[in-house]
Design a protein around this motif. Structure first.
Motif, short mmCIF file in Angstrom:
data_model
loop_
_atom_site.label_atom_id
_atom_site.label_comp_id
_atom_site.label_asym_id
_atom_site.label_seq_id
_atom_site.Cartn_x
_atom_site.Cartn_y
_atom_site.Cartn_z
N PHE A 89 50.62 -8.84 110.14
CA PHE A 89 51.94 -8.83 109.50
C PHE A 89 52.27 -7.49 108.86
O PHE A 89 51.41 -6.80 108.30
CB PHE A 89 52.03 -9.93 108.44
N ASN A 90 53.54 -7.18 108.91
CA ASN A 90 54.11 -6.06 108.19
C ASN A 90 54.03 -6.34 106.68
O ASN A 90 54.16 -7.48 106.24
CB ASN A 90 55.58 -5.92 108.64
N VAL A 91 53.80 -5.29 105.90
CA VAL A 91 53.76 -5.40 104.43
C VAL A 91 54.85 -4.52 103.85
O VAL A 91 54.98 -3.34 104.22
CB VAL A 91 52.38 -4.99 103.87
N ALA A 92 55.64 -5.08 102.96
CA ALA A 92 56.75 -4.34 102.34
C ALA A 92 56.22 -3.32 101.34
O ALA A 92 55.04 -3.36 100.93
CB ALA A 92 57.71 -5.30 101.66
N GLU A 93 57.10 -2.42 100.90
CA GLU A 93 56.70 -1.35 100.00
C GLU A 93 56.14 -1.89 98.68
O GLU A 93 55.28 -1.27 98.06
CB GLU A 93 57.89 -0.43 99.72
N ASP A 94 56.62 -3.07 98.25
CA ASP A 94 56.13 -3.65 97.00
C ASP A 94 54.81 -4.39 97.17
O ASP A 94 54.31 -5.01 96.22
CB ASP A 94 57.18 -4.58 96.40
N GLY A 95 54.23 -4.33 98.37
CA GLY A 95 52.95 -4.98 98.64
C GLY A 95 53.06 -6.41 99.12
O GLY A 95 52.04 -7.04 99.44
N GLN A 96 54.26 -6.94 99.21
CA GLN A 96 54.47 -8.31 99.65
C GLN A 96 54.37 -8.40 101.17
O GLN A 96 55.09 -7.70 101.88
CB GLN A 96 55.85 -8.81 99.19
N ARG A 97 53.50 -9.27 101.66
CA ARG A 97 53.38 -9.45 103.09
C ARG A 97 54.59 -10.20 103.62
O ARG A 97 55.02 -11.21 103.05
CB ARG A 97 52.11 -10.24 103.43
N GLY A 147 64.62 -2.96 109.55
CA GLY A 147 63.57 -2.59 108.62
C GLY A 147 62.17 -2.71 109.15
O GLY A 147 61.20 -2.43 108.43
N SER A 148 62.02 -3.10 110.42
CA SER A 148 60.67 -3.28 110.98
C SER A 148 60.00 -1.96 111.32
O SER A 148 58.86 -1.96 111.78
CB SER A 148 60.73 -4.17 112.22
N ASP A 149 60.68 -0.84 111.08
CA ASP A 149 60.07 0.47 111.35
C ASP A 149 59.23 0.97 110.18
O ASP A 149 58.64 2.05 110.26
CB ASP A 149 61.15 1.50 111.69
N ASP A 150 59.14 0.20 109.10
CA ASP A 150 58.38 0.63 107.93
C ASP A 150 57.34 -0.43 107.59
O ASP A 150 57.59 -1.63 107.74
CB ASP A 150 59.32 0.84 106.75
N CYS A 151 56.17 0.01 107.13
CA CYS A 151 55.09 -0.92 106.77
C CYS A 151 54.11 -0.21 105.85
O CYS A 151 53.89 1.00 105.98
CB CYS A 151 54.39 -1.43 108.02
N TYR A 152 53.51 -0.96 104.93
CA TYR A 152 52.59 -0.39 103.94
C TYR A 152 51.30 -1.20 103.85
O TYR A 152 50.73 -1.37 102.79
CB TYR A 152 53.27 -0.31 102.57
N CYS A 153 50.83 -1.68 105.00
CA CYS A 153 49.61 -2.48 105.02
C CYS A 153 48.37 -1.58 105.07
O CYS A 153 48.48 -0.36 105.22
CB CYS A 153 49.62 -3.44 106.20
N SER A 154 47.21 -2.18 104.99
CA SER A 154 45.97 -1.40 105.02
C SER A 154 45.77 -0.73 106.37
O SER A 154 45.17 0.35 106.45
CB SER A 154 44.77 -2.31 104.70
N PRO A 196 53.54 6.34 100.41
CA PRO A 196 54.57 6.58 99.40
C PRO A 196 55.20 5.30 98.87
O PRO A 196 56.41 5.07 98.97
CB PRO A 196 55.59 7.44 100.15
N THR A 197 54.36 4.45 98.29
CA THR A 197 54.86 3.26 97.62
C THR A 197 55.39 3.66 96.24
O THR A 197 55.32 4.82 95.84
CB THR A 197 53.76 2.20 97.50
N ARG A 198 55.88 2.70 95.52
CA ARG A 198 56.54 2.98 94.25
C ARG A 198 55.62 3.73 93.28
O ARG A 198 54.46 3.38 93.12
CB ARG A 198 57.00 1.68 93.60
#
Length: 661
Positions: A89-97, A147-154, A196-198
């Motif tokens: 799964f994609n993870v949002a910038e705020d860390g929410q999956r 928005g599926s072009d961005d992800c902040y997962c491990s 580059p998360t918050r």
């Protein structure tokens, strides 16, 4: 010529298929697109593949003589995969999956998802490799959209570190390039670099630019691996495409990185969407089509052409009678060769119940059906015309490093990149010029005028190409903030703006000012002709250039618009967000200087000329207005288009004769 619809037979009782295909044939359909969201039907349990439903559908298509474009179903994975492999799964910038239930929830850097998705593609394509009815494969669906072009997962954190190690020879080089001495951000290893998360205030602009390059690389590599998988197992008669979504300059990926590898480019054309009170302007719509054509510098397909009102939660503007039909003609005028309308019938369940089709859920044949039917009947007479290449004297040039630099630091609260693109594009569009929209690495040789909106990032190689183009007799038009940063998104010590462009433009920028939203300032010529501007102003000191407009307030000693003779050509610099009248004046001046062929029409009437291989010229004459209009002696009903052949004897007067049927 492929003319058809997007068809989802799995959404309905299969007993409807004969009625559907009969109606399609009567409407003029020869092609359907299927399958793109049906992974769970094909693999209901892991490793157990069943294509029998689509076998029946394709047999029916064969019976009715319909060609098939098949979409690989990887944009909507099955619930069993979501449960078994949560790391996809994609993870949002705020860390929410991101949760299961929408579409495109996967991470482009998930090796797990890549393996599962390539497996279903292999099984599907192998199954139909010998099927003559299937002529094309569509990769996924609207890659990177919503928005599926961005992800902040491990997965992305690890991949970003690996990407940076490939980009830089050492961590010391990265620290030097990024200037991490600022705010004590110096790194001892690549693994220390965050996503580059918050944070408090903002991240380093060079780091954020590399992140956006990485996002584009991630999506493009995913797309390319899927293209390669299809090509590995497809039949020789089958081709590969994917449907590109709109909103190009707001994305976190560069479409060129994968689109140039397609057999042909396809686009989803939505002039209006839910929540919009009005469709986008004809100029904006034209620019988007010209962008798509510029990806491979070839004509292209549209595989989703709007007919009914659209929206997910909010239903949008309903196209007026014949307006959506006009948009279809307009797309062909700008380089479309084949078209599928979205969708055959509106859906009674799920998130797209408000995405209306040719048929609504009452299943009646109405105005929309008749419009598509008449359009298919007419446009099919013009295959040679729409297949003809478009030759443009003008190119609007963009660069994604610059686009992303503006995303990272907007600099003015009133700034919008697409609006600045249109500031340069629209006055030439108003002249009924053909304009290519191209990335900066495309050869400039065949153009006479280059438009370079807010080209903030500039390197020596690009400057050299632009200087050579101008010296050889070309015209370049830059707007404000040109050349102020290097490829690393940094200012350059000791370099006065516009940096390396200063010799070409013949100016120096002494100071700058960001104008707040709603603020306008006055500019005028030496003869007292006034105009207005907004968003930004560069205080320009002409060196070799001539000032065309100056400010009238406390900065009256500075130019706002200049032109410089450079070799055999001219270089314009528009140092502020000049109004439409000023921009039109500049466009008219350039057209006169360069001897460009312009066509005068009243507002909302557009004329596009196309020339076939035998030298015959045809005009697409389009009325974008809701009232009757005219072009010369051609009368146009509201939202009408007429395709006419120019008379050879009267070509200079744009005389016309009826087409040869």
């Amino acid at each position: 010529m492929h003319l058809g619809v997007d068809y989802y037979p799995e959404h309905w009782n299969i007993s409807l298929i004969d009625e559907d295909l009969t109606r399609m044939k009567e409407m003029g359909v020869n092609t359907v697109r299927i399958g793109e969201f049906a992974w769970n039907m094909m693999e209901k349990e892991e490793g157990e593949f069943d294509f029998s439903f689509f076998d029946r559908v394709i047999e029916k298509c064969k019976e009715y003589g319909l060609s098939v474009m098949f979409g690989t179903p990887t944009a909507t994975f099955p619930a069993w995969l979501a449960t078994k492999q949560p790391d996809i799964f994609n993870v949002a910038e705020d860390g929410q999956r991101i949760s299961f239930g929408g579409r495109r929830q996967y991470c482009y850097n998930s090796a797990t998802y890549l393996n599962y998705s390539l497996r279903i593609v292999k099984e599907l394509v192998q199954h139909y490799r010998e099927e003559t009815q299937v002529f094309a494969w569509q990769v996924d669906n609207e890659l990177g959209h919503e928005g599926s072009d961005d992800c902040y997962c491990s997965n992305c954190q690890e991949a970003f570190s690996a990407y940076l190690k490939q980009r830089y020879d050492s961590i010391d080089e990265l620290n030097e390039v990024w200037g991490t001495i600022f705010w004590g951000q110096t790194y001892q290893s690549f693994d220390q670099i965050p996503m580059p998360t918050r944070t408090i205030t903002v991240h380093n602009p060079s780091m954020r630019l590399e992140w956006l390059r990485f996002r584009s690389y991630s999506l493009s590599q995913f797309a390319k691996q899927h293209m390669e998988q299809i090509r590995r197992f497809k039949g020789e008669h089958q081709t590969v495409t994917t449907n590109i979504p709109g909103g190009f300059f707001e994305k976190k990926f560069d479409h060129n990185e994968f689109s140039r590898d397609l057999d042909f480019v396809s686009y989803d054309n939505y002039p209006v969407w839910g929540g919009l009170a009005e469709p986008v302007s004809p100029a904006m719509l034209s620019m988007t089509l010209d962008f798509v054509r510029g990806l491979k510098q070839e004509n292209f397909w549209i595989v989703e052409q709007l007919m009914g009102a659209q929206g997910h939660d909010v239903i949008g503007y309903l196209p007026r009678p014949n307006q959506a039909k006009l948009w279809a003609y307009h797309a062909f005028a700008h380089g479309t060769t084949d078209m599928l309308f979205f969708r055959w019938r509106g859906m009674t369940h799920g998130a797209e119940q408000n995405c209306l089709g040719i048929l609504d859920t009452d299943n009646r044949l109405t105005r929309k059906y008749k419009e598509v039917q008449s359009f298919f009947k007419d446009i099919s007479n013009y295959k040679k015309v729409v297949d003809s290449p478009i030759q443009s004297d003008i190119a609007l040039v963009y660069d994604f490093d610059t686009i992303w630099s503006w995303q990272i630091q907007q600099e003015s609260a009133a700034f919008d990149f697409t609006e600045e693109v249109m500031r340069l594009y629209e006055p030439f569009y108003t002249q009924n010029q053909s304009i290519d929209v191209i990335r900066a690495d495309v050869d400039f040789e065949n153009y006479r005028v280059l438009l370079l909106p807010v080209m903030k990032i500039m390197d020596e190689q690009l400057v050299g190409r632009l200087e050579a183009f101008t010296a050889n007799g070309g015209t370049v038009i830059f707007s404000y903030r040109a050349g102020v940063r290097d490829r690393n998104n940094n200012l350059v010590l000791g370099e006065q703006q516009p940096g390396k462009l200063s010799p070409l433009l013949g100016v120096q920028v002494e100071e700058v000012e960001s104008l707040p939203d709603g603020k306008e300032i006055e500019i005028q010529t030496d003869k007292g002709k006034k105009g207005s501007s907004k968003v930004w102003r560069d205080l320009i000191k002409p060196l070799d250039a001539t000032g065309l407009y100056h400010y009238t307030d406390a900065y009256r000693d500075y130019a706002a618009v200049t032109v410089n003779t450079f070799g055999k050509g001219n270089a314009y610099y528009i140092g502020t967000g000049a109004d439409k009248e000023v921009m039109q004046e500049i466009a008219n001046r350039v057209a006169d200087e360069r001897g460009l062929n312009t066509t005068k029409t009243s507002a909302g009437i557009e004329v596009m000329e196309r020339t076939t291989e035998d030298g015959s010229s045809y005009l697409f004459i389009m009325n974008h207005n809701g009232q009757e209009g005219y072009y010369n002696d051609v009368q146009l009903a509201p939202y009408a288009c007429k395709i006419v052949r120019k008379s050879n004897e009267n070509a200079k007067e744009n005389g016309i004769v009826k087409r040869d049927d």
